[in-house]
Scaffold this motif. Structure first.
Motif, PDB file in Angstrom:
ATOM      1  N   PRO A   1       0.826  -1.214   0.000  1.00  0.00           N
ATOM      2  CA  PRO A   1       0.000   0.000   0.000  1.00  0.00           C
ATOM      3  C   PRO A   1       0.857   1.261   0.000  1.00  0.00           C
ATOM      4  CG  PRO A   1      -0.794  -1.569   1.635  1.00  0.00           C
ATOM      5  CD  PRO A   1       0.511  -2.103   1.136  1.00  0.00           C
ATOM      6  N   ASN A   2       0.439   2.247  -0.795  1.00  0.00           N
ATOM      7  CA  ASN A   2       1.180   3.512  -0.808  1.00  0.00           C
ATOM      8  C   ASN A   2       0.682   4.418   0.318  1.00  0.00           C
ATOM      9  OD1 ASN A   2      -1.193   4.897  -1.707  1.00  0.00           O
ATOM     10  ND2 ASN A   2      -0.695   4.416  -3.845  1.00  0.00           N
ATOM     11  N   SER A   3       1.264   5.591   0.422  1.00  0.00           N
ATOM     12  CA  SER A   3       0.945   6.476   1.550  1.00  0.00           C
ATOM     13  C   SER A   3      -0.512   6.914   1.542  1.00  0.00           C
ATOM     14  CB  SER A   3       1.861   7.705   1.522  1.00  0.00           C
ATOM     15  OG  SER A   3       1.733   8.405   0.288  1.00  0.00           O
ATOM     16  N   ALA A   4      -1.074   7.157   0.359  1.00  0.00           N
ATOM     17  CA  ALA A   4      -2.475   7.567   0.279  1.00  0.00           C
ATOM     18  C   ALA A   4      -3.392   6.419   0.709  1.00  0.00           C
ATOM     19  CB  ALA A   4      -2.814   8.007  -1.144  1.00  0.00           C
ATOM     20  N   GLU A   5      -3.071   5.211   0.281  1.00  0.00           N
ATOM     21  CA  GLU A   5      -3.885   4.047   0.635  1.00  0.00           C
ATOM     22  C   GLU A   5      -3.834   3.759   2.126  1.00  0.00           C
ATOM     23  OE1 GLU A   5      -3.444   1.750  -3.674  1.00  0.00           O
ATOM     24  OE2 GLU A   5      -2.016   1.370  -2.059  1.00  0.00           O
ATOM     25  N   LEU A   6      -2.692   4.018   2.730  1.00  0.00           N
ATOM     26  CA  LEU A   6      -2.546   3.779   4.169  1.00  0.00           C
ATOM     27  C   LEU A   6      -3.317   4.787   5.014  1.00  0.00           C
ATOM     28  CD1 LEU A   6       1.221   2.767   4.324  1.00  0.00           C
ATOM     29  CD2 LEU A   6      -0.739   1.295   4.864  1.00  0.00           C
ATOM     30  N   GLU A   7      -3.790   5.857   4.395  1.00  0.00           N
ATOM     31  CA  GLU A   7      -4.617   6.823   5.107  1.00  0.00           C
ATOM     32  C   GLU A   7      -6.071   6.367   5.198  1.00  0.00           C
ATOM     33  OE1 GLU A   7      -3.699   9.575   6.820  1.00  0.00           O
ATOM     34  OE2 GLU A   7      -1.680   8.807   6.425  1.00  0.00           O
ATOM     35  N   HIS A   8      -6.372   5.214   4.600  1.00  0.00           N
ATOM     36  CA  HIS A   8      -7.720   4.631   4.623  1.00  0.00           C
ATOM     37  C   HIS A   8      -7.641   3.221   5.208  1.00  0.00           C
ATOM     38  CE1 HIS A   8      -9.377   7.787   1.932  1.00  0.00           C
ATOM     39  NE2 HIS A   8      -8.161   7.780   1.427  1.00  0.00           N
ATOM     40  N   ASP A   9      -8.807   2.616   5.430  1.00  0.00           N
ATOM     41  CA  ASP A   9      -8.796   1.242   5.910  1.00  0.00           C
ATOM     42  C   ASP A   9      -8.288   0.316   4.810  1.00  0.00           C
ATOM     43  OD1 ASP A   9     -11.242  -0.518   4.708  1.00  0.00           O
ATOM     44  OD2 ASP A   9     -11.787   1.601   4.783  1.00  0.00           O
ATOM     45  N   TYR A  10      -7.891  -0.887   5.179  1.00  0.00           N
ATOM     46  CA  TYR A  10      -7.185  -1.778   4.255  1.00  0.00           C
ATOM     47  C   TYR A  10      -8.038  -2.263   3.090  1.00  0.00           C
ATOM     48  CZ  TYR A  10      -9.527  -5.788   6.484  1.00  0.00           C
ATOM     49  OH  TYR A  10     -10.456  -6.679   6.951  1.00  0.00           O
ATOM     50  N   LEU A  11      -9.365  -2.168   3.193  1.00  0.00           N
ATOM     51  CA  LEU A  11     -10.231  -2.603   2.100  1.00  0.00           C
ATOM     52  C   LEU A  11     -10.549  -1.477   1.117  1.00  0.00           C
ATOM     53  CD1 LEU A  11     -12.770  -4.907   3.979  1.00  0.00           C
ATOM     54  CD2 LEU A  11     -11.070  -5.623   2.285  1.00  0.00           C
ATOM     55  N   TRP A  12     -10.216  -0.254   1.468  1.00  0.00           N
ATOM     56  CA  TRP A  12     -10.597   0.908   0.671  1.00  0.00           C
ATOM     57  C   TRP A  12     -10.134   0.792  -0.777  1.00  0.00           C
ATOM     58  CZ3 TRP A  12      -7.343   4.881  -1.374  1.00  0.00           C
ATOM     59  CH2 TRP A  12      -8.024   6.005  -1.860  1.00  0.00           C
ATOM     60  N   ARG A  13      -8.867   0.457  -0.981  1.00  0.00           N
ATOM     61  CA  ARG A  13      -8.345   0.412  -2.349  1.00  0.00           C
ATOM     62  C   ARG A  13      -8.979  -0.719  -3.163  1.00  0.00           C
ATOM     63  NH1 ARG A  13      -2.166  -1.866  -2.464  1.00  0.00           N
ATOM     64  NH2 ARG A  13      -2.361  -3.612  -1.005  1.00  0.00           N
ATOM     65  N   HIS A  14      -9.465  -1.742  -2.468  1.00  0.00           N
ATOM     66  CA  HIS A  14     -10.109  -2.854  -3.169  1.00  0.00           C
ATOM     67  C   HIS A  14     -11.535  -2.479  -3.584  1.00  0.00           C
ATOM     68  CE1 HIS A  14      -6.644  -5.254  -2.137  1.00  0.00           C
ATOM     69  NE2 HIS A  14      -6.767  -4.842  -0.879  1.00  0.00           N
ATOM     70  N   TYR A  15     -12.211  -1.705  -2.754  1.00  0.00           N
ATOM     71  CA  TYR A  15     -13.519  -1.182  -3.154  1.00  0.00           C
ATOM     72  C   TYR A  15     -13.382  -0.362  -4.443  1.00  0.00           C
ATOM     73  CZ  TYR A  15     -16.680  -2.275   0.766  1.00  0.00           C
ATOM     74  OH  TYR A  15     -17.505  -2.903   1.668  1.00  0.00           O
ATOM     75  N   LEU A  16     -12.356   0.466  -4.508  1.00  0.00           N
ATOM     76  CA  LEU A  16     -12.166   1.337  -5.666  1.00  0.00           C
ATOM     77  C   LEU A  16     -11.928   0.544  -6.947  1.00  0.00           C
ATOM     78  CD1 LEU A  16      -9.872   4.154  -4.207  1.00  0.00           C
ATOM     79  CD2 LEU A  16     -12.346   4.184  -4.516  1.00  0.00           C
ATOM     80  N   ALA A  17     -11.414  -0.667  -6.809  1.00  0.00           N
ATOM     81  CA  ALA A  17     -11.045  -1.470  -7.980  1.00  0.00           C
ATOM     82  C   ALA A  17     -12.130  -2.464  -8.387  1.00  0.00           C
ATOM     83  CB  ALA A  17      -9.741  -2.213  -7.693  1.00  0.00           C
ATOM     84  N   LEU A  18     -13.265  -2.446  -7.722  1.00  0.00           N
ATOM     85  CA  LEU A  18     -14.331  -3.388  -8.054  1.00  0.00           C
ATOM     86  C   LEU A  18     -14.830  -3.157  -9.487  1.00  0.00           C
ATOM     87  CD1 LEU A  18     -16.379  -3.404  -4.728  1.00  0.00           C
ATOM     88  CD2 LEU A  18     -14.918  -5.232  -5.610  1.00  0.00           C
TER      89      LEU A  18
END
Length: 292
Positions: free
Chosen positions: A95-112
């Motif tokens: 996870p990059n710095s922006a992704e780490l500012e959110h919960d761990y599932l956040w980036r996966h929601y964005l990629a659905l």
């Protein structure tokens, strides 16, 4: 050639990975397997065209497996017939710095996937109960309340995280995303051989990473945590399939066939009905165009 039954690979009760073969012999040459995969890939691409027009479902394919298990080449071969607009591949790294500012599932929601499309997670949200479990110090980067040191990461933490993942998958499946999860079950010896080939064949040297050797030292831990993750999160709506992966051609065909067979259960996926006005005037429209 022996037929492939998805139920032979689906996890419906607790499994022991050590008792599941990493190779499946069905009496077929590589050419035969490739020919079978070619046909399945064509049918999947045609199905995706219908899905795009139907616009009700998205499909999420999760691929997990140890380094060299064949995820990249599987994606290339199974989905090569797809229209590029119909499939998106996401390879999740650290996870990059922006992704780490959110919960761990956040980036996966964005990629659905959007409705009508396939999304492939090459490594997925399950890394959050696999690599971070082997290396719990990575959790510290998430800056979580109540986690001040690795000692605060208890077995209950991991159980809660797997429940969160199940809830995530329950939510998306109830909202039109079809989820199929594949673990490419590779033997440690076959991984050794594949890493050696990367070093011996000049054109593949770039694929080799010293990190592969470091992670290989944790093989038994990974097998334990994969087993726990699969057993805790294989559900009727988001099942896991354990795929023998020592034979890459066979693994690709099995995955392609399972996706096809499982998609056939969604009998409502079909081309939309043409508008009544258009249907009633097809011959007139054809005549107008023919006379131009």
């Amino acid at each position: 050639m022996k037929s492939i039954d998805p139920d032979d690979f689906k996890v419906v009760e607790n499994i022991k990975l050590s008792q599941i073969p990493t190779n499946l012999e069905i009496g077929a040459s590589d050419d035969k397997k490739e020919n079978k995969l070619e046909k399945v890939s064509e049918k999947l691409s045609e199905l995706q065209d219908v899905m795009y027009a139907h616009n009700r479902y998205g499909v999420l394919i999760c691929l997990q497996g140890m380094d060299t298990s064949g995820k990249d080449s599987l994606i290339r071969e199974v989905f090569k017939g797809f229209n590029s607009r119909g499939v998106v591949v996401h390879s999740f790294k650290t996870p990059n710095s922006a992704e780490l500012e959110h919960d761990y599932l956040w980036r996966h929601y964005l990629a659905l996937p959007e409705k009508g499309k396939f999304a492939i997670f090459n490594r997925s949200h399950y890394e959050n109960v696999l690599v971070t479990r082997v290396h719990p110090e990575y959790i510290m980067n998430e800056n979580l309340p109540g986690i001040e040191s690795v000692a605060d990461i208890t077995p209950e933490f991991w159980q809660n995280r797997m429940e969160q993942i199940k809830n995530f998958e329950k939510h998306i499946t109830q909202n039109g995303i079809i989820v199929l999860k594949f673990y490419l079950h590779l033997s440690k010896e076959e991984q050794r051989q594949r890493l050696l080939r990367r070093l011996e064949e000049g054109k593949h040297n770039w694929k080799f990473s010293t990190g592969d050797l470091k992670e290989r030292e944790h093989w038994d831990e990974y097998m334990d945590y994969y087993e726990k993750a699969i057993n805790n999160t294989s559900t009727a709506s988001a099942p896991w399939y354990v795929i023998p992966a020592d034979d890459k051609e066979m693994a690709r065909y099995i995955v392609g066939k399972i996706i096809w067979e499982e998609m056939q259960k969604h009998t409502d996926i079909k081309n939309p009905e043409i508008d009544d006005k258009v249907k009633a005037n097809i011959e007139m429209y054809k005549d107008i165009l023919a006379k131009e």
